[in-house]
Design an enzyme around this catalytic site. Structure first.
Site, PDB file in Angstrom:
ATOM      1  N   LYS A  13       0.839  -1.212   0.000  1.00 22.48           N
ATOM      2  CA  LYS A  13       0.000   0.000   0.000  1.00 22.48           C
ATOM      3  C   LYS A  13       0.873   1.260   0.000  1.00 22.48           C
ATOM      4  CE  LYS A  13      -2.115  -1.262   3.830  1.00 22.48           C
ATOM      5  NZ  LYS A  13      -1.461  -2.565   4.103  1.00 22.48           N
ATOM      6  N   ARG A  88     -10.429   0.002   8.303  1.00 21.34           N
ATOM      7  CA  ARG A  88      -9.968  -1.348   8.592  1.00 21.34           C
ATOM      8  C   ARG A  88     -11.015  -2.160   9.330  1.00 21.34           C
ATOM      9  NH1 ARG A  88      -4.033  -0.069   8.635  1.00 21.34           N
ATOM     10  NH2 ARG A  88      -3.001  -2.019   9.098  1.00 21.34           N
ATOM     11  N   ARG A 127      11.615  -5.391   5.393  1.00 22.61           N
ATOM     12  CA  ARG A 127      11.406  -3.963   5.097  1.00 22.61           C
ATOM     13  C   ARG A 127      12.256  -3.066   5.984  1.00 22.61           C
ATOM     14  NH1 ARG A 127       5.429  -2.016   5.406  1.00 22.61           N
ATOM     15  NH2 ARG A 127       5.541  -3.249   7.307  1.00 22.61           N
ATOM     16  N   ARG A 160      10.790  -1.101  11.263  1.00 26.35           N
ATOM     17  CA  ARG A 160       9.632  -0.707  12.076  1.00 26.35           C
ATOM     18  C   ARG A 160       9.522  -1.636  13.275  1.00 26.35           C
ATOM     19  NH1 ARG A 160       4.512   0.075   8.164  1.00 26.35           N
ATOM     20  NH2 ARG A 160       3.544  -1.309   9.685  1.00 26.35           N
ATOM     21  N   ARG A 172      -0.790  -9.311  13.045  1.00 25.55           N
ATOM     22  CA  ARG A 172      -1.319  -8.292  12.128  1.00 25.55           C
ATOM     23  C   ARG A 172      -2.035  -8.962  10.957  1.00 25.55           C
ATOM     24  NH1 ARG A 172       4.044  -5.447  11.036  1.00 25.55           N
ATOM     25  NH2 ARG A 172       2.937  -4.387   9.347  1.00 25.55           N
TER      26      ARG A 172
HETATM   27  P1  AP5 Z   1       4.758  -1.637   1.933  1.00 25.67           P
HETATM   28  O1  AP5 Z   1       4.439  -0.837   0.738  1.00 25.67           O
HETATM   29  O2  AP5 Z   1       5.466  -0.984   3.059  1.00 25.67           O
HETATM   30  O3  AP5 Z   1       3.443  -2.430   2.446  1.00 25.67           O
HETATM   31  P2  AP5 Z   1       2.121  -1.911   3.158  1.00 25.67           P
HETATM   32  O4  AP5 Z   1       0.969  -2.546   2.475  1.00 25.67           O
HETATM   33  O5  AP5 Z   1       2.129  -0.436   3.281  1.00 25.67           O
HETATM   34  O6  AP5 Z   1       2.293  -2.645   4.554  1.00 25.67           O
HETATM   35  P3  AP5 Z   1       2.186  -2.105   6.037  1.00 25.67           P
HETATM   36  O7  AP5 Z   1       2.949  -3.070   6.901  1.00 25.67           O
HETATM   37  O8  AP5 Z   1       2.548  -0.671   6.126  1.00 25.67           O
HETATM   38  O9  AP5 Z   1       0.682  -2.296   6.309  1.00 25.67           O
HETATM   39  P4  AP5 Z   1       0.004  -2.349   7.662  1.00 25.67           P
HETATM   40  O10 AP5 Z   1      -1.395  -2.319   7.239  1.00 25.67           O
HETATM   41  O11 AP5 Z   1       0.383  -3.489   8.537  1.00 25.67           O
HETATM   42  O12 AP5 Z   1       0.637  -1.122   8.450  1.00 25.67           O
HETATM   43  P5  AP5 Z   1       0.072   0.305   8.822  1.00 25.67           P
HETATM   44  O13 AP5 Z   1       1.214   1.227   8.885  1.00 25.67           O
HETATM   45  O14 AP5 Z   1      -1.078   0.635   7.962  1.00 25.67           O
HETATM   46  O15 AP5 Z   1       5.627  -2.916   1.435  1.00 25.67           O
HETATM   47  C1  AP5 Z   1       6.100  -3.900   2.349  1.00 25.67           C
HETATM   48  C2  AP5 Z   1       7.501  -4.359   1.916  1.00 25.67           C
HETATM   49  O16 AP5 Z   1       7.400  -5.077   0.688  1.00 25.67           O
HETATM   50  C3  AP5 Z   1       8.496  -3.214   1.669  1.00 25.67           C
HETATM   51  O17 AP5 Z   1       9.768  -3.611   2.075  1.00 25.67           O
HETATM   52  C4  AP5 Z   1       8.463  -3.038   0.129  1.00 25.67           C
HETATM   53  O18 AP5 Z   1       9.691  -2.558  -0.372  1.00 25.67           O
HETATM   54  C5  AP5 Z   1       8.155  -4.444  -0.335  1.00 25.67           C
HETATM   55  N1  AP5 Z   1       7.337  -4.489  -1.556  1.00 25.67           N
HETATM   56  C6  AP5 Z   1       6.229  -3.720  -1.838  1.00 25.67           C
HETATM   57  N2  AP5 Z   1       5.710  -4.055  -3.028  1.00 25.67           N
HETATM   58  C7  AP5 Z   1       6.482  -5.076  -3.514  1.00 25.67           C
HETATM   59  C8  AP5 Z   1       6.434  -5.869  -4.716  1.00 25.67           C
HETATM   60  N3  AP5 Z   1       5.486  -5.685  -5.645  1.00 25.67           N
HETATM   61  N4  AP5 Z   1       7.381  -6.816  -4.884  1.00 25.67           N
HETATM   62  C9  AP5 Z   1       8.352  -7.015  -3.925  1.00 25.67           C
HETATM   63  N5  AP5 Z   1       8.440  -6.304  -2.781  1.00 25.67           N
HETATM   64  C10 AP5 Z   1       7.508  -5.352  -2.579  1.00 25.67           C
HETATM   65  O19 AP5 Z   1      -0.488   0.059  10.290  1.00 25.67           O
HETATM   66  C11 AP5 Z   1       0.368  -0.192  11.373  1.00 25.67           C
HETATM   67  C12 AP5 Z   1      -0.445  -0.293  12.659  1.00 25.67           C
HETATM   68  O20 AP5 Z   1      -1.095   0.960  12.924  1.00 25.67           O
HETATM   69  C13 AP5 Z   1      -1.573  -1.328  12.669  1.00 25.67           C
HETATM   70  O21 AP5 Z   1      -1.115  -2.614  12.993  1.00 25.67           O
HETATM   71  C14 AP5 Z   1      -2.513  -0.738  13.732  1.00 25.67           C
HETATM   72  O22 AP5 Z   1      -2.038  -1.010  15.028  1.00 25.67           O
HETATM   73  C15 AP5 Z   1      -2.394   0.760  13.480  1.00 25.67           C
HETATM   74  N6  AP5 Z   1      -3.423   1.242  12.517  1.00 25.67           N
HETATM   75  C16 AP5 Z   1      -3.185   1.823  11.297  1.00 25.67           C
HETATM   76  N7  AP5 Z   1      -4.345   2.119  10.665  1.00 25.67           N
HETATM   77  C17 AP5 Z   1      -5.344   1.726  11.528  1.00 25.67           C
HETATM   78  C18 AP5 Z   1      -6.764   1.744  11.433  1.00 25.67           C
HETATM   79  N8  AP5 Z   1      -7.404   2.223  10.333  1.00 25.67           N
HETATM   80  N9  AP5 Z   1      -7.476   1.247  12.489  1.00 25.67           N
HETATM   81  C19 AP5 Z   1      -6.861   0.773  13.580  1.00 25.67           C
HETATM   82  N10 AP5 Z   1      -5.515   0.706  13.718  1.00 25.67           N
HETATM   83  C20 AP5 Z   1      -4.757   1.181  12.701  1.00 25.67           C
HETATM   84 MG    MG Z   2       2.254   0.936   4.872  1.00 22.70          MG
END
Ligand code: AP5
Ligand code: MG
Ligand code: ZN
Length: 216
Positions: A13, A88, A127, A160, A172
């Site tokens: 994402k 979410r 990552r 992270r 997660r």
């Molecule tokens: P990346 O692009 O970083 O993936 P992402 O989908 O953004 O993954 P996240 O881990 O950020 O998602 P998340 O939903 O767990 O975390 P968030 O910050 O939202 O890519 C991942 C890796 O793969 C990178 O190294 C990249 O280089 C690689 N990659 C990408 N595309 C690739 C490809 N095509 N091929 C190969 N490699 C690739 O949330 C974190 C925490 O915040 C949650 O756990 C929760 O506690 C809280 N939170 C956030 N939003 C909410 C909400 N709405 N409600 C409640 N709690 C929330």
């Molecule tokens: Mg992200």
């Protein structure tokens, strides 16, 4: 253009949001990034959110919905937004519909980045992110030219805190399946779901997303 990026942790994402921002002039709003800033600043909201994030659990809806409502009210969202990681839960999706409805707006597209569970674990544990400019790298799939140093700003690359423990990463993924995956049906019923195969080269994934968003 009111767009949501959904997909499990590690789906790409944040990576795709960086590409989308260069092609469409809408602000990227990642609730995860907003919470990480609050944690780093030690605000009361950040202190509360950290507890949940470090356990791989969702921050409570009332906190998250409040944060997003405040953000969407800002001027730069008037022409649209790119939400990453929100909604979410069903209550979050309903709250978003309510907020947009009150403004006479609606969700135009929900891009669901699909990646098999077996791939996600390696994506997250490999990552690293630039501490300064937040560029995301992967130690195997998109490594920096020099280990530990950002290609763009020479900033320090860090892992992270919710990526470095397998149990947290697995939780997660479980939370996504239990509470968030159901939103694909929610938006399918609204007729705005766009499924994209995220298990390909990042540029190929983006080409599909771009084509879908150009149709809005
Ligand atoms: P990346 O692009 O970083 O993936 P992402 O989908 O953004 O993954 P996240 O881990 O950020 O998602 P998340 O939903 O767990 O975390 P968030 O910050 O939202 O890519 C991942 C890796 O793969 C990178 O190294 C990249 O280089 C690689 N990659 C990408 N595309 C690739 C490809 N095509 N091929 C190969 N490699 C690739 O949330 C974190 C925490 O915040 C949650 O756990 C929760 O506690 C809280 N939170 C956030 N939003 C909410 C909400 N709405 N409600 C409640 N709690 C929330
Ligand atoms: Mg992200
Ligand atoms: Zn950097």
């Amino acid at each position: 253009m009111n767009v949501i990026l959904m997909g499990p942790p590690g789906a790409g994402k944040g990576t795709q949001a960086e590409f989308i921002k260069t092609a469409f002039p809408i602000p990227h709003i990642s609730t995860g990034d907003m919470f990480r800033v609050a944690v780093a600043e030690g605000t009361p909201m950040g202190i509360k959110a950290k507890e949940f994030m470090d356990a791989g659990k969702l921050v409570p809806d009332e906190v998250t919905i409040g944060v997003v409502k405040e953000r969407l009210a800002k001027d730069d969202c008037a022409q649209g937004f790119l939400l990453d990681g929100f909604p979410r839960t069903v209550p979050q999706a309903e709250a978003l519909d309510e907020v947009l409805g009150a403004m006479g707006r609606q969700v135009d597209a929900v891009v669901d980045i699909q990646v098999p569970a077996s791939i996600l674990l390696e994506r997250m544990t490999g990552r690293v992110t630039c501490k300064a400019c937040k560029t995301v790298y992967h130690l195997k799939f998109s490594p920096p030219a020099q280990a530990g140093v950002c290609d763009h700003c020479q900033g320090e690359l860090v892992q992270r805190s919710d990526d470095n423990e397998i149990a947290v990463v697995e939780n997660r993924l479980k939370v996504y399946e239990e509470q968030t995956a159901i939103l694909a049906d929610y938006y399918k019923n609204q007729g705005c779901l766009v499924a994209v195969d995220g298990n390909r080269d990042t540029k190929e994934v983006f080409a599909d997303i771009k084509a879908a968003l150009e149709k809005i």
